[in-house]
Design an enzyme around this catalytic site. Structure first.
Site, PDB file in Angstrom:
ATOM      1  N   LYS A   1       0.939  -1.274   0.157  1.00  0.00           N
ATOM      2  CA  LYS A   1      -0.043   0.033  -0.016  1.00  0.00           C
ATOM      3  C   LYS A   1       0.826   1.258  -0.019  1.00  0.00           C
ATOM      4  CE  LYS A   1      -3.407  -2.116   2.904  1.00  0.00           C
ATOM      5  NZ  LYS A   1      -4.009  -1.966   4.403  1.00  0.00           N
TER       6      LYS A   1
ATOM      7  N   HIS B   1      24.864 -10.055   4.204  1.00  0.00           N
ATOM      8  CA  HIS B   1      23.891 -10.993   4.829  1.00  0.00           C
ATOM      9  C   HIS B   1      24.649 -11.417   6.137  1.00  0.00           C
ATOM     10  CE1 HIS B   1      21.227 -14.172   4.921  1.00  0.00           C
ATOM     11  NE2 HIS B   1      21.138 -14.851   3.878  1.00  0.00           N
TER      12      HIS B   1
HETATM   13  C1  NCD Z   1      21.556 -16.247  -0.122  1.00  0.00           C
HETATM   14  C2  NCD Z   1      20.908 -14.967  -0.308  1.00  0.00           C
HETATM   15  O1  NCD Z   1      20.004 -15.194   0.080  1.00  0.00           O
HETATM   16  O2  NCD Z   1      22.077 -14.197  -0.428  1.00  0.00           O
HETATM   17  N1  NCD Z   1      20.926 -17.311   0.374  1.00  0.00           N
HETATM   18  C3  NCD Z   1      20.645 -17.636   1.730  1.00  0.00           C
HETATM   19  O3  NCD Z   1      20.004 -16.801   2.447  1.00  0.00           O
HETATM   20  N2  NCD Z   1      21.016 -18.871   2.177  1.00  0.00           N
HETATM   21  C4  NCD Z   1      22.211 -16.736  -1.333  1.00  0.00           C
HETATM   22  C5  NCD Z   1      21.547 -16.850  -2.709  1.00  0.00           C
HETATM   23  O4  NCD Z   1      20.238 -16.582  -2.763  1.00  0.00           O
HETATM   24  O5  NCD Z   1      22.200 -17.026  -3.548  1.00  0.00           O
END
Ligand code: NCD
Length: 306
Positions: A80, A129
């Site tokens: 939204k 990440h």
């Molecule tokens: C990874 C990501 O999301 O970056 N996956 C994950 O979290 N294990 C790697 C990927 O998506 O290739």
């Protein structure tokens, strides 16, 4: 409020302590079964995920806590037009901690700056990440017994692979690390990571397009998927997607104690025949990811209550 957006938000000592907690949980899971009783984790995933979301949810449940979640990005108020900042303020009223994945770089930081509860970045675009890196570090530690004096090869999409960027950052703080960057020309590690991390910290590294040539030197081989969703052009993706396929033949020249990691999902980069090789660690890595997320949730909730 303490959040974890980048792996460098945690000191080396804190990572050591998280590894120790994860190992203690592996030994005595019952001791932790009620550690987060009455606490709620909100998983906010604005991008597809299987293992990261389920891993966070399983982690919280094994700590005796509860999980609230939205079914999908398209069914949330983001559809939204709600901002990440407002979503973070709202969720702070319902939950005790947030795990968030978003396609935009920096989105988790915006959430953390606006939430009154800890935010864990579960992936922000092609940026970083950190909890995958915690899984990777525990895997390396359990396999090798150390996080220093290792030659680590990264193979595949080093440009868009956020897990690669985070793990290189994390490894740059240990001694005796050598990095081998194996990718097609178009998918090389971004120069900001080379300059700000590898060159700044004097980490020896080489760049190559040949997995075969790099193989004999490696202690760790970190395979990655070509990140289709971050390509602007389908043709480029199709041309590059099968650049590297690890099979038993390519492993003939590898060290007998090589550890093969992959954050998953795998598309084509590792032949299924490799799964039975004792050097394949990627499914153990998934399990270790859950234990490291348990350790991190415990730490952040404890600090938030102090
Ligand atoms: C990874 C990501 O999301 O970056 N996956 C994950 O979290 N294990 C790697 C990927 O998506 O290739």
């Amino acid at each position: 409020m303490r959040s974890v957006i980048d792996i460098l938000d945690l000191t080396v000592e804190e990572i050591d302590a998280l590894i120790a907690t994860a190992c203690a949980i592996i030994e005595n899971p019952d001791d932790y079964a009620e550690a987060c009783k009455r606490k709620k984790l909100a998983t906010l995933f604005f991008e597809p995920s299987t293992r990261t979301r389920l891993s966070f949810e399983a982690a919280m449940m094994e700590l005796g806590g509860n999980v609230i979640s939205m079914a999908s990005a398209s069914s949330s108020s983001a559809a939204k037009g709600e901002s990440v900042a407002d979503t973070a303020k709202v969720i702070s009223c319902y939950a005790d901690i947030i795990a968030m994945r978003h396609p935009k770089e920096g989105a988790a930081l915006v959430a953390a700056n606006n939430a009154s509860i800890p935010v864990i970045n579960a992936g922000d675009g092609g940026h970083c990440h950190p909890t995958q890196t915690l899984a990777d570090l525990l895997t390396i530690y359990r396999e090798k017994g150390r996080l220093n004096d290792l030659t680590v090869g990264f193979c595949g999409d080093l440009k868009f692979g956020r897990t690669v960027h985070s793990l290189i950052n994390a490894l740059s703080r240990y001694t005796g690390i050598k990095i081998v960057l194996i990718s097609p020309e178009e998918l090389k590690l971004p120069s900001y990571v080379k300059k700000d991390v590898l060159q700044k910290k004097n980490i020896p590294y080489v760049q190559t397009t040949s997995l075969e040539e790099a193989m004999p030197d490696l202690d760790i081989l970190y395979m990655t998927r070509v990140q289709q969703e971050r390509f602007f052009n389908e043709e480029d993706y199709l041309r590059l997607k099968d650049s590297y396929i690890l099979d038993l033949k390519k492993l003939e020249n590898a060290k007998p104690d090589l550890s093969i990691l992959h954050p998953l999902p795998r598309v084509n980069e590792i032949s299924v025949a490799v799964d039975d090789d004792p050097r394949a660690c990627y499914f153990k890595q998934v399990l270790y990811g859950k234990y490291m997320r348990m350790a991190l949730i415990l730490k952040l909730l404890k600090e938030a209550s102090e």
